[in-house]
Structures are given as C-alpha cells and as structure tokens.
Motif scaffolding. Sequence first.
Motif, short mmCIF file in Angstrom:
data_model
loop_
_atom_site.label_atom_id
_atom_site.label_comp_id
_atom_site.label_asym_id
_atom_site.label_seq_id
_atom_site.Cartn_x
_atom_site.Cartn_y
_atom_site.Cartn_z
N TYR A 223 8.20 7.98 15.37
CA TYR A 223 7.44 7.83 14.13
C TYR A 223 7.75 9.00 13.19
CZ TYR A 223 4.86 4.97 17.47
OH TYR A 223 4.52 4.08 18.45
N SER A 224 8.48 8.72 12.11
CA SER A 224 8.83 9.81 11.19
C SER A 224 7.62 10.25 10.37
CB SER A 224 9.95 9.38 10.27
OG SER A 224 9.55 8.21 9.58
N ASP A 225 6.52 9.44 10.39
CA ASP A 225 5.35 9.78 9.58
C ASP A 225 4.23 10.43 10.39
OD1 ASP A 225 4.64 7.61 11.10
OD2 ASP A 225 3.88 6.40 9.43
N TYR A 226 4.53 10.89 11.60
CA TYR A 226 3.47 11.50 12.40
C TYR A 226 3.15 12.92 11.91
CZ TYR A 226 0.72 13.33 16.22
OH TYR A 226 -0.29 13.90 16.95
N VAL A 227 1.86 13.25 11.86
CA VAL A 227 1.42 14.62 11.60
C VAL A 227 0.38 14.97 12.66
CG1 VAL A 227 0.24 16.20 10.02
CG2 VAL A 227 1.79 14.46 9.11
N SER A 228 0.58 16.04 13.38
CA SER A 228 -0.36 16.37 14.46
C SER A 228 -1.60 17.07 13.88
CB SER A 228 0.31 17.25 15.51
OG SER A 228 0.77 18.45 14.94
N ALA A 304 -2.33 0.30 3.00
CA ALA A 304 -2.46 1.08 1.78
C ALA A 304 -2.41 2.57 2.15
CB ALA A 304 -3.79 0.75 1.11
N THR A 305 -2.65 3.41 1.19
CA THR A 305 -2.67 4.84 1.49
C THR A 305 -4.00 5.20 2.15
OG1 THR A 305 -3.48 5.21 -0.72
CG2 THR A 305 -1.12 5.54 -0.34
N ILE A 306 -4.04 6.34 2.79
CA ILE A 306 -5.26 6.80 3.45
C ILE A 306 -6.27 7.20 2.38
CG2 ILE A 306 -6.20 8.51 5.04
CD1 ILE A 306 -3.25 8.90 5.93
N VAL A 307 -7.50 6.75 2.56
CA VAL A 307 -8.52 7.02 1.55
C VAL A 307 -9.44 8.14 2.03
CG1 VAL A 307 -10.33 5.96 0.17
CG2 VAL A 307 -8.38 4.61 0.89
N ASN A 315 -1.28 14.04 2.23
CA ASN A 315 -0.08 13.92 1.39
C ASN A 315 0.02 12.56 0.72
OD1 ASN A 315 1.02 12.09 3.15
ND2 ASN A 315 2.66 13.40 3.88
N GLY A 316 -0.99 11.70 0.91
CA GLY A 316 -1.05 10.46 0.15
C GLY A 316 -0.35 9.28 0.80
N SER A 317 0.47 9.50 1.80
CA SER A 317 1.15 8.38 2.42
C SER A 317 0.46 8.01 3.73
CB SER A 317 2.61 8.74 2.69
OG SER A 317 2.65 9.75 3.67
N ASN A 318 0.86 6.90 4.31
CA ASN A 318 0.26 6.49 5.56
C ASN A 318 0.88 7.24 6.73
OD1 ASN A 318 -1.67 4.82 6.82
ND2 ASN A 318 -1.18 3.31 5.25
N MET A 319 0.14 7.35 7.80
CA MET A 319 0.64 8.06 8.96
C MET A 319 0.29 7.31 10.23
SD MET A 319 -0.55 11.78 7.76
CE MET A 319 -0.32 12.11 6.02
N THR A 320 1.16 7.44 11.23
CA THR A 320 0.89 6.87 12.55
C THR A 320 0.24 7.95 13.40
OG1 THR A 320 2.90 5.57 12.30
CG2 THR A 320 1.95 5.70 14.51
N LEU A 321 -0.83 7.61 14.06
CA LEU A 321 -1.49 8.60 14.92
C LEU A 321 -1.06 8.42 16.38
CD1 LEU A 321 -5.15 8.60 13.52
CD2 LEU A 321 -3.17 9.89 12.75
N CYS A 322 -1.38 9.42 17.18
CA CYS A 322 -1.11 9.38 18.61
C CYS A 322 -2.43 9.12 19.34
CB CYS A 322 -0.52 10.72 19.05
SG CYS A 322 0.02 10.75 20.77
N CYS A 323 -2.41 8.38 20.44
CA CYS A 323 -3.63 8.03 21.17
C CYS A 323 -4.43 9.28 21.53
CB CYS A 323 -3.30 7.29 22.46
SG CYS A 323 -2.10 5.95 22.26
#
Length: 392
Positions: A223-228, A304-307, A315-323
Amino acid sequence: MSPHQCLIVFSLCFLLLPYRLVLAGDYLNSAHGNSSYGVKRSSTSSLGYAQGNCAHCHEQHASIGGDEPVPAGGEASDYLLFNTNHTSQTENFCFDCHQSGGYQTGGISVNKSYSYNFGGRTAGGSYDSTIEDSFSHAEEMTGSSHYLPDFVTQVLGKSMKNADGVTWSLPADINPCNACHNPHLAQRNANSPYDATKSAISRPSDHNNRWGDDASERMNAAYSDYVSPYWWGSTTHEPANSITSDGSNLPNYVRLCTDCHNEYNTINSTNPRLPGSPRAIRKLSWKTAAVGVIPDGHGELDGATIVYARAPYTNGSNMTLCCTDCHEPHGSNNNIVLLRSSVNTSTVSVPNESDAAWSSLCFSACHSRASHSSNKANCRHCHYHGGGHGGF
Ligand code: HEC
Ligand code: HEC
Ligand code: HEC
Ligand code: HEC
Ligand code: HEC
Ligand code: HEC
C-alpha cells in the motif's frame, strides 16, 4: 505410550539429524534458539543442556537420564513436548514459559501488548505484561482476546482460503498459537532497537517462513498510501518510535490477518466476549472489490477524502490502514473486539458498545468529529467491517 506418540518418537529420532541440517541456521537465529536469551527451562538446564537447546521444549520418552524434568506429567506428550501442547484458553504449552514466573530461568523479558511494544503506551494498567495475560481476557479478566478453542475447531485442520482465494491448511494437532507463529523460526523484533528483519510471525498459509522480515512483505510494498500512527505522546511513528511513517518497517499484518479474516472463510466464534456470541464472525475485505462483501473504507477501497482527520492523516488523500493500528493481535483490556488501549496517541476505552465508547476510538484517535450528529443509536449499526452505510 500411544501409537501416535511412538510414531513421533520414531520420526524424531530419525529426523533429528536431517531436520537439524535443514533448520540449523534458522533455528539458531530464532529467539528460542538464541544462546544468550533463548529457551532455558530450569530443570533441563540443571541437567546441563545449553541455553537454546531443543531439549528445553522436547523430551524424548518423557524422561532424561531416568528422571522426568519438571513439569512431570506421565507419558510423553504429542510432539514429545514437555507438557500438553494445548488444553484451553488459559492452559497452553507456550504459557509454561510465556507467563510471569514460568519454567524459563529468569523469566521472559519481551512479552507485552502490541500497544506497549510498538505504540509506546507504557502506563500501568494499559497493557498486558505477559502473553498469558493477553489471552486471559476472554474468560478470567475483563477485556477481550482471540479465543484459542475456536482456532482449534474453525482453523486448524480445515481447508481455508487466503485473501486471494488461494487454499491453505495447517495440521489439526498443532498449537493454536502456531497458526501465527513458528516456534522454530520466530525471532525477536521488539527489543530496542526495533528490528523489522527479525519478525516474530509466520502467516498460517506460509508456516515455514517468517512474514515481514523481507522488504517485499512490509506495509509500504502493498500500500503506497499507508501512514503509520504516531507513537504515544510524540510525533514520531510506530512501530519503531522513528520518523519512518510509510510502513517500510512494518510487517504487512493485513496479509497475516486476512489469511483468516476475508470474504471467503466462515468462522464460527464461541468467544464469550464477542458481542452476540456464539455467532459467525463477519466477513470483511481490505481490497478494492470483493464478492459478497462490501470492501472497507479503512482498507484499500479509496472513496472520498478523509473527513475531519487528525494528524498524521491530514494530507487530504485516502489512506489504507493496518489491522494492528486498531486491534491487538492477542487480546486487550477493552471488552470489545481486541481494540487497542491507545491508538495514535489517544487513550481508547471501549468497555461496552455505547456511542461514548466508540467515540473514544473514532473521534479521539483519528477524526475530530463526523459530518452527522453522533447520537444516531449505536455507531456500530452503520459502521462495521463490510458495512454499507458509511462503510468502515
Ligand atoms: C521453555 C520456555 C519457552 C517455551 C515453552 C516457549 N517459549 Fe517462546 N520464548 C521463550 C524465550 C526465552 C524467548 C525469548 C524471550 C526474550 O526475548 O526475552 C521466547 C520468544 C518467543 C517469541 C519471539 C518474540 C519474543 O518475545 O522474543 C515468540 C513469537 C514465541 N516465543 C512464541 C512461543 C510460542 C508460540 C510457544 C509455544 C509453541 C513458545 N514460545 C514456547 C521461551 C519459551
Ligand atoms: C492471530 C495471530 C496470532 C496468534 C494466534 C498468536 N499470536 Fe503472538 N503475535 C501475533 C502478532 C501479530 C504479534 C506482534 C508482532 C510482532 O511481535 O512483531 C505477536 C507477538 C507475539 C510475541 C512477541 C511479543 C512481544 O513482546 O513482542 C510472542 C512471545 C507471542 N506473540 C506469543 C504467542 C503465543 C504464546 C500465542 C498463543 C497463546 C500467540 N502468540 C498467538 C500474532 C498472533
Ligand atoms: C489463523 C486464523 C486467524 C488469523 C490469522 C487471525 N484471526 Fe482473528 N479470529 C480467528 C478466529 C478463529 C476467531 C474466532 C474466535 C474469537 O472470537 O476469538 C477470530 C476472531 C477475531 C476477532 C473477534 C474477537 C472478539 O472477541 O470480538 C477479532 C477482532 C479478530 N479476530 C481480529 C484479528 C486481527 C486483528 C488479526 C491479525 C492480527 C487476526 N484476527 C488474525 C482467526 C484468525
Ligand atoms: C519453544 C519450544 C520449542 C523448541 C525450542 C523446539 N521446538 Fe520443535 N516443536 C515445538 C512445538 C510446539 C511443536 C509441535 C508442533 C506445533 O504445535 O506447531 C514442535 C514440533 C517439532 C517437530 C515436528 C515437526 C514440526 O515441525 O511440526 C520436530 C521434528 C521438531 N519440533 C524438532 C525440533 C528440533 C530439532 C528443535 C531444536 C533444533 C526444536 N524442535 C526446538 C516446540 C519447540
Ligand atoms: C445511521 C447510520 C450512522 C450512524 C448510527 C453513525 N454513522 Fe457515522 N457515518 C454515517 C454515514 C452514512 C457516513 C458517511 C457520511 C459522508 O460520507 O458524508 C458517516 C461518516 C462518519 C465519519 C467520517 C467522517 C464524516 O463525517 O464523513 C465518522 C468519523 C463517523 N461517521 C463516526 C461515527 C460515530 C463515532 C458514530 C457513533 C457515535 C457514528 N458515526 C454513527 C452513518 C452513520
Ligand atoms: C479503524 C480501526 C480498525 C481497523 C484498521 C481494523 N479494524 Fe477490525 N474492528 C474495528 C472496530 C471498531 C470493530 C467493531 C465493529 C465491527 O464489527 O466492524 C472491528 C471488528 C473486527 C472484527 C469482529 C467482527 C465481528 O464479527 O464482530 C474482526 C474479525 C476484525 N475487526 C478484524 C480486522 C482485520 C482483519 C483488520 C485488517 C484487515 C481490521 N479489523 C482493521 C476497528 C478496526
């Protein structure tokens, strides 16, 4: 001795040498095989077995030199272990050492909750100090835990599918802990400094490999959009309390968990702490599309984007989370679904399913509020894995 045990004695004696040749390097690099902090059962060590020796877990004929080292228990157990491999949620071979005051000489140093080791939450009462405690929440302590008897009836020896629909299965008689660990391979990543290459886990679909030790098995590779999340009380990140935030140092736990929890497998739970138990665990998908299940918004499905997001998710974009951003893998002092005691520098308190409880997760940790008022019955009526209304 039962025929089954005879067979195993036979195969252990004959397989020991080739097994050692195959495993030697991997085992010696494992946490259990380590010569300075590996297995060392008091009774076998006084017989002269060096730290890390197989004999601290395996006993041929249930006796060594005519006496059975502590714990004495009649005949040899399956796999020639020094005790029964698995009995119940609170009686398990692994707990003979992974508890406070077990058979390991000097006890075990690294055994705490995920929120403590990899999230930095160290306040007393917020974490479990032993693995046995983490699993005791389902019955003896408040909180919630993965329920090992269901691993035995629903997973081991069954034909399961991973998230790609590929079939896997594990032997029926292994220890339920070893659905996620391989005791001959598991390494110690938690001790400071954190070292991602020393992964402690093996996916059930790939039992003879450690998972997450290679760069291709980390969150950022999938997932290139992951942020820990942030480390407790700071703006550095999990799991290493460092500036690395892209998951390049985090095993892809999504892949571990979704070997079992996905759109395919039906898992019937008798876990006393699961709301509505006994019932089937809800199916879920962390992908962009799935048959029969609505993919999750906290997963790869980019909606959509995270509200109303809180840092570091702004950062306004969507992200994939980790369990494991939200769940403990073993258990938690939260009564509902193994939710962590802290997420993204916020205390999470979910003793029940009230709106206030859910809000402590959703609002304190990651969203500052929602675009709707928060008193529409129970949040979980609309927000759950696979849920359609607002997704999850
Ligand atoms: C004879 C005692 C003993 C038994 C039995 C035992 N362990 Fe361990 N285990 C240890 C020790 C000692 C370590 C290294 C601990 C440390 O780092 O302080 C360890 C480490 C581990 C680690 C690596 C992470 C860590 O904390 O260092 C995993 C995973 C693990 N054990 C799982 C298991 C499982 C699963 C079982 C049951 C199949 C099991 N252990 C049975 C003594 C034992
Ligand atoms: C559903 C999968 C799963 C099951 C079942 C499971 N574990 Fe774990 N275990 C994990 C994950 C995920 C971690 C955290 C990953 C890490 O340490 O890198 C972990 C970490 C550990 C650690 C290292 C703890 C630390 O301080 O870092 C030990 C020891 C361990 N498990 C033992 C056990 C024992 C004993 C059992 C059975 C009673 C068990 N596990 C069952 C997934 C599992
Ligand atoms: C080897 C298969 C397997 C893997 C891998 C696995 N689980 Fe489970 N999980 C189960 C089984 C079986 C149950 C039903 C028994 C129970 O309720 O604990 C379950 C139940 C649950 C529950 C509901 C428990 C409750 O009390 O409400 C949660 C939450 C959960 N798993 C999260 C996870 C997470 C997070 C991971 C990855 C760290 C994971 N699981 C990995 C088999 C697995
Ligand atoms: C931490 C305890 C522990 C240590 C140390 C340990 N084993 Fe095991 N071993 C187990 C468990 C538990 C099983 C039973 C299978 C299961 O539950 O996953 C097992 C199973 C086996 C098996 C049956 C095949 C298999 O992989 O399931 C062989 C052979 C074996 N062990 C050999 C060894 C040898 C050789 C060593 C030392 C180089 C060793 N073991 C060290 C815990 C241990
Ligand atoms: C009646 C169904 C329903 C209930 C009950 C509900 N939500 Fe929502 N929620 C939604 C829908 C639909 C959206 C998507 C709104 C949108 O995208 O504009 C949403 C979106 C959200 C969002 C994302 C931010 C946003 O505003 O879009 C958060 C956070 C949230 N809800 C939290 C909660 C919490 C916390 C509770 C319980 C206190 C709760 N919700 C109860 C339906 C519900
Ligand atoms: C944003 C936090 C969050 C993340 C990330 C997350 N979960 Fe959950 N999980 C929850 C909450 C809240 C619930 C309770 C509501 C529900 O049932 O969905 C839950 C419930 C569950 C349940 C119990 C379902 C049931 O039948 O009651 C399982 C199993 C589970 N999660 C597994 C996973 C797995 C596997 C992943 C990763 C692929 C994951 N979760 C990621 C928050 C999260």
